[in-house]
Design a protein around this motif. Structure first.
Motif, PDB file in Angstrom:
ATOM      1  N   GLY A  91       0.862  -1.152  -0.043  1.00 55.83           N
ATOM      2  CA  GLY A  91      -0.007   0.214  -0.058  1.00 55.83           C
ATOM      3  C   GLY A  91       0.950   1.475   0.028  1.00 55.83           C
ATOM      4  N   GLU A  92       2.232   1.147  -0.037  1.00 58.58           N
ATOM      5  CA  GLU A  92       3.038   2.414   0.006  1.00 58.58           C
ATOM      6  C   GLU A  92       3.646   2.580  -1.281  1.00 58.58           C
ATOM      7  N   THR A  93       4.116   3.825  -1.640  1.00 57.40           N
ATOM      8  CA  THR A  93       4.619   4.064  -2.861  1.00 57.40           C
ATOM      9  C   THR A  93       6.262   4.484  -2.531  1.00 57.40           C
ATOM     10  N   TYR A  94       6.994   3.824  -3.631  1.00 61.68           N
ATOM     11  CA  TYR A  94       8.431   3.850  -3.293  1.00 61.68           C
ATOM     12  C   TYR A  94       9.133   4.290  -4.653  1.00 61.68           C
ATOM     13  N   HIS A  95      10.260   4.801  -4.809  1.00 63.50           N
ATOM     14  CA  HIS A  95      10.800   5.355  -5.836  1.00 63.50           C
ATOM     15  C   HIS A  95      12.190   4.626  -6.167  1.00 63.50           C
ATOM     16  N   LEU A  96      12.159   4.522  -7.506  1.00 62.25           N
ATOM     17  CA  LEU A  96      13.219   3.811  -8.185  1.00 62.25           C
ATOM     18  C   LEU A  96      14.267   4.600  -8.853  1.00 62.25           C
ATOM     19  N   TYR A  97      15.731   4.435  -8.464  1.00 64.58           N
ATOM     20  CA  TYR A  97      16.500   5.254  -9.095  1.00 64.58           C
ATOM     21  C   TYR A  97      17.758   4.634  -9.464  1.00 64.58           C
ATOM     22  N   LYS A  98      18.726   5.214 -10.318  1.00 68.53           N
ATOM     23  CA  LYS A  98      19.822   4.653 -11.034  1.00 68.53           C
ATOM     24  C   LYS A  98      21.143   5.128 -10.693  1.00 68.53           C
ATOM     25  N   ARG A  99      21.858   4.574 -10.010  1.00 64.44           N
ATOM     26  CA  ARG A  99      23.121   5.202  -9.908  1.00 64.44           C
ATOM     27  C   ARG A  99      24.146   5.564 -11.155  1.00 64.44           C
ATOM     28  N   GLY A 100      25.128   6.159 -11.048  1.00 63.33           N
ATOM     29  CA  GLY A 100      26.007   6.349 -11.910  1.00 63.33           C
ATOM     30  C   GLY A 100      26.714   5.290 -12.519  1.00 63.33           C
ATOM     31  N   ASN A 101      26.944   4.230 -11.780  1.00 57.70           N
ATOM     32  CA  ASN A 101      27.648   3.016 -12.125  1.00 57.70           C
ATOM     33  C   ASN A 101      26.480   1.974 -13.069  1.00 57.70           C
ATOM     34  N   GLY A 102      25.343   2.306 -13.146  1.00 58.57           N
ATOM     35  CA  GLY A 102      24.160   1.815 -13.724  1.00 58.57           C
ATOM     36  C   GLY A 102      23.596   0.861 -12.747  1.00 58.57           C
ATOM     37  N   GLU A 103      23.937   0.748 -11.455  1.00 61.79           N
ATOM     38  CA  GLU A 103      22.893   0.018 -10.436  1.00 61.79           C
ATOM     39  C   GLU A 103      21.822   0.771 -10.111  1.00 61.79           C
ATOM     40  N   SER A 104      20.407   0.061  -9.920  1.00 61.21           N
ATOM     41  CA  SER A 104      19.583   0.736  -9.553  1.00 61.21           C
ATOM     42  C   SER A 104      19.136   0.426  -8.064  1.00 61.21           C
ATOM     43  N   PHE A 105      18.400   1.208  -7.468  1.00 57.75           N
ATOM     44  CA  PHE A 105      17.885   1.163  -5.997  1.00 57.75           C
ATOM     45  C   PHE A 105      16.470   1.811  -5.646  1.00 57.75           C
ATOM     46  N   LEU A 106      16.140   1.055  -4.640  1.00 59.08           N
ATOM     47  CA  LEU A 106      14.599   1.574  -4.348  1.00 59.08           C
ATOM     48  C   LEU A 106      14.788   2.271  -2.949  1.00 59.08           C
TER      49      LEU A 106
END
Length: 136
Positions: A91-106
């Motif tokens: 039921g919560e909203t999270y945000h996905l990002y991409k680091r400079g090395n191409g790795e993604s994180f939530l």
């Protein structure tokens, strides 16, 4: 003596020497309505068009549903392959990002509160399926 031929409107079986008008499945007297073949071509064409339209519509619905399901699969695959060190809450909203090395994180940090390379915001529904909420 030659046998006299019956008129065309009399149903007579020469082999059995019997009148068979009552045995026929159709009217045989002169006053009977004319037997005409029903023109089913127009009905067939309408039916074919209706069936083709129905099948095409169903195909387009299934195709759209398939594309939606594949998009959902890609989002879930993207998020489950990302790094995160917390257990997401349904039921919560999270945000996905991409680091400079191409790795993604939530993250729980919203895109307007940071300078990370945002890939999108996702909502975890009750079926534990991620749904994209914000197009970036």
């Amino acid at each position: 003596m030659a046998e006299k031929k019956k008129p065309d409107n009399v149903v007579f079986n020469v082999a059995n020497q019997t009148y068979e008008a009552a045995l026929k499945p159709y009217a045989t007297n002169v006053g009977a309505p004319v037997i005409t073949a029903t023109d089913t071509l127009a009905w067939k064409n309408r039916s074919i068009n209706k069936v083709n339209h129905k099948v095409q519509t169903k195909y387009l619905e299934l195709k759209a549903e398939y594309e939606k399901m594949m998009e959902e699969f890609e989002y879930n695959n993207l998020i489950f392959s990302a790094k995160f060190s917390f257990e997401p809450i349904i039921g919560e909203t999270y945000h996905l990002y991409k680091r400079g090395n191409g790795e993604s994180f939530l993250s729980i940090i919203e895109p307007d509160q940071c300078s990370f390379n945002a890939l999108g915001s996702f909502y975890l529904n009750s079926d534990q399926i991620w749904e994209k909420t914000v197009q970036l």
